[in-house]
Design a protein around this motif. Sequence first.
Motif, PDB file in Angstrom:
ATOM      1  N   PRO A 113       0.719  57.427  87.575  1.00  9.17           N
ATOM      2  CA  PRO A 113       1.183  56.078  87.555  1.00  9.17           C
ATOM      3  C   PRO A 113       1.442  55.347  86.489  1.00  9.17           C
ATOM      4  CG  PRO A 113      -0.428  56.527  89.265  1.00  9.17           C
ATOM      5  CD  PRO A 113      -0.787  57.340  87.985  1.00  9.17           C
ATOM      6  N   LEU A 114       2.436  54.326  86.479  1.00 14.54           N
ATOM      7  CA  LEU A 114       2.476  53.681  85.449  1.00 14.54           C
ATOM      8  C   LEU A 114       1.302  52.575  85.178  1.00 14.54           C
ATOM      9  CD1 LEU A 114       6.223  52.541  85.819  1.00 14.54           C
ATOM     10  CD2 LEU A 114       5.458  53.951  84.268  1.00 14.54           C
ATOM     11  N   ILE A 115       0.960  52.312  83.959  1.00 12.10           N
ATOM     12  CA  ILE A 115      -0.179  51.346  83.543  1.00 12.10           C
ATOM     13  C   ILE A 115      -0.185  50.196  84.355  1.00 12.10           C
ATOM     14  CG2 ILE A 115      -1.252  50.031  81.578  1.00 12.10           C
ATOM     15  CD1 ILE A 115       0.052  52.238  79.792  1.00 12.10           C
ATOM     16  N   LYS A 151      -2.223  51.400  91.507  1.00 11.09           N
ATOM     17  CA  LYS A 151      -2.808  52.734  91.651  1.00 11.09           C
ATOM     18  C   LYS A 151      -3.383  53.593  90.351  1.00 11.09           C
ATOM     19  CE  LYS A 151       0.109  53.619  95.697  1.00 11.09           C
ATOM     20  NZ  LYS A 151       1.534  54.550  96.183  1.00 11.09           N
ATOM     21  N   TYR A 152      -3.049  52.762  88.989  1.00 16.62           N
ATOM     22  CA  TYR A 152      -3.258  53.625  88.000  1.00 16.62           C
ATOM     23  C   TYR A 152      -4.572  53.890  87.719  1.00 16.62           C
ATOM     24  CZ  TYR A 152      -3.292  54.513  82.931  1.00 16.62           C
ATOM     25  OH  TYR A 152      -3.365  55.306  81.696  1.00 16.62           O
ATOM     26  N   ILE A 153      -5.589  52.738  87.889  1.00 20.67           N
ATOM     27  CA  ILE A 153      -6.812  53.002  87.665  1.00 20.67           C
ATOM     28  C   ILE A 153      -7.666  53.888  88.791  1.00 20.67           C
ATOM     29  CG2 ILE A 153      -9.293  51.897  87.386  1.00 20.67           C
ATOM     30  CD1 ILE A 153      -7.605  51.889  84.872  1.00 20.67           C
ATOM     31  N   PRO A 154      -7.543  53.633  90.086  1.00 21.04           N
ATOM     32  CA  PRO A 154      -8.014  54.497  91.103  1.00 21.04           C
ATOM     33  C   PRO A 154      -7.504  55.887  90.667  1.00 21.04           C
ATOM     34  CG  PRO A 154      -7.142  52.467  91.987  1.00 21.04           C
ATOM     35  CD  PRO A 154      -6.888  52.386  90.635  1.00 21.04           C
ATOM     36  N   PHE A 155      -6.188  56.182  90.380  1.00 20.70           N
ATOM     37  CA  PHE A 155      -5.879  57.573  90.172  1.00 20.70           C
ATOM     38  C   PHE A 155      -6.864  58.162  89.253  1.00 20.70           C
ATOM     39  CE2 PHE A 155      -3.378  60.655  87.728  1.00 20.70           C
ATOM     40  CZ  PHE A 155      -2.634  61.484  88.871  1.00 20.70           C
ATOM     41  N   LEU A 156      -6.988  57.685  87.773  1.00 16.71           N
ATOM     42  CA  LEU A 156      -7.825  57.952  86.947  1.00 16.71           C
ATOM     43  C   LEU A 156      -9.408  58.270  87.094  1.00 16.71           C
ATOM     44  CD1 LEU A 156      -6.281  56.028  83.710  1.00 16.71           C
ATOM     45  CD2 LEU A 156      -5.718  58.328  84.405  1.00 16.71           C
TER      46      LEU A 156
END
Length: 352
Positions: A50-52, A56-61
């Motif tokens: 996802p975009l920074i 959802k970016y941090i949960p994705f990482l």
Amino acid sequence: MNILFTSAGRRNYLVQYFKKTIGDSGTIHVANSTPYSTAMKYGDQTVITPLISDKKYIPFLLEYCLQHQIDILIPLFDMDLPVLSKNKKRFEKIGVTVIVASEEVIRICNDKWESFKFLQWNGFRTPLTFLSIEEAKQAIWKGVIRFPVILKPRWGAGSLSVYEAENEEEMELFYDKIKRKVHSRKVLDALLHNEDNCVIIQQKLNGQEYGLDIINDLHGNHQTTIVKIKHAMRSGETDFAETVDEPRLEYAGMRLGRTLGHIANLDVDAFILEGVPYILEMNGRFGGGYPFSHIAGTNLPEAIVRWVKGERIKESLLKGKVGVLGYKEILIQEETDQASILITNLGSGEKQ
């Protein structure tokens, strides 16, 4: 040892440096928010994130790191740094070392106004910088600075929206133009604390430009400073450079590394003007000039891997040769029709 690069963009050379370091003992994962990233061609595994700015970016990482047993996460884009720095402990809890400095250090580096104040407060020479047209005009009228002046986004990367103004009319025109562009960049929405002060006006320096790789260990202890003279630039990145012996900048780099307390690499633009070192900008990450240090013998990727493992490194690992000249060459990859960057070593005078 599994390593994940985020916002990898065109840093394919870094992917290859780390791949050579870990060999068959792990995998290199390359992440980007778009598939149009040349670095993704070189990863063992790739993923589109996802975009920074997406929640959802941090949960994705975090989920990706757990799933693929990632040991080290290395962000390669300025706007990635504050987000990952803020969440660094969440990654540490699942066994991932994020190669990013503290939130305070990243705030100082990413905000050019904060960089100016930090450098002045700590006794470093730096171009005089102003946040408003009125302040800049007064400084010009008083003879403190003179035209031309440089205008750029307060938060920015590379040479995007950087202009040189020869007079007041141009200064006002460029100020308004940059302000409109900054407000249209959605990725900055979460980072703009004061949208009315998003442009800086800066004294222009007319000296020789250098690039510094100021290397600290993962506890913020200064290790070395590599100095390169910039022979050519392209799109805000060093295109042609040579490692040099410049004690004044090496000393300034040591002071800056100890004062700021960053980790791993601090990419710095510097000038020498009338024999005096000036610090222009700081980037708390691997910069576009690092490959010129690497081909001269500095091996920060191996040092990072060893530090994460808790191993000591030999001093020689971070010492490079002086007089190594290199350039970046663009190659076209037929199967993807994308440009790739090759770093070429033109030789060394071996003036160590």
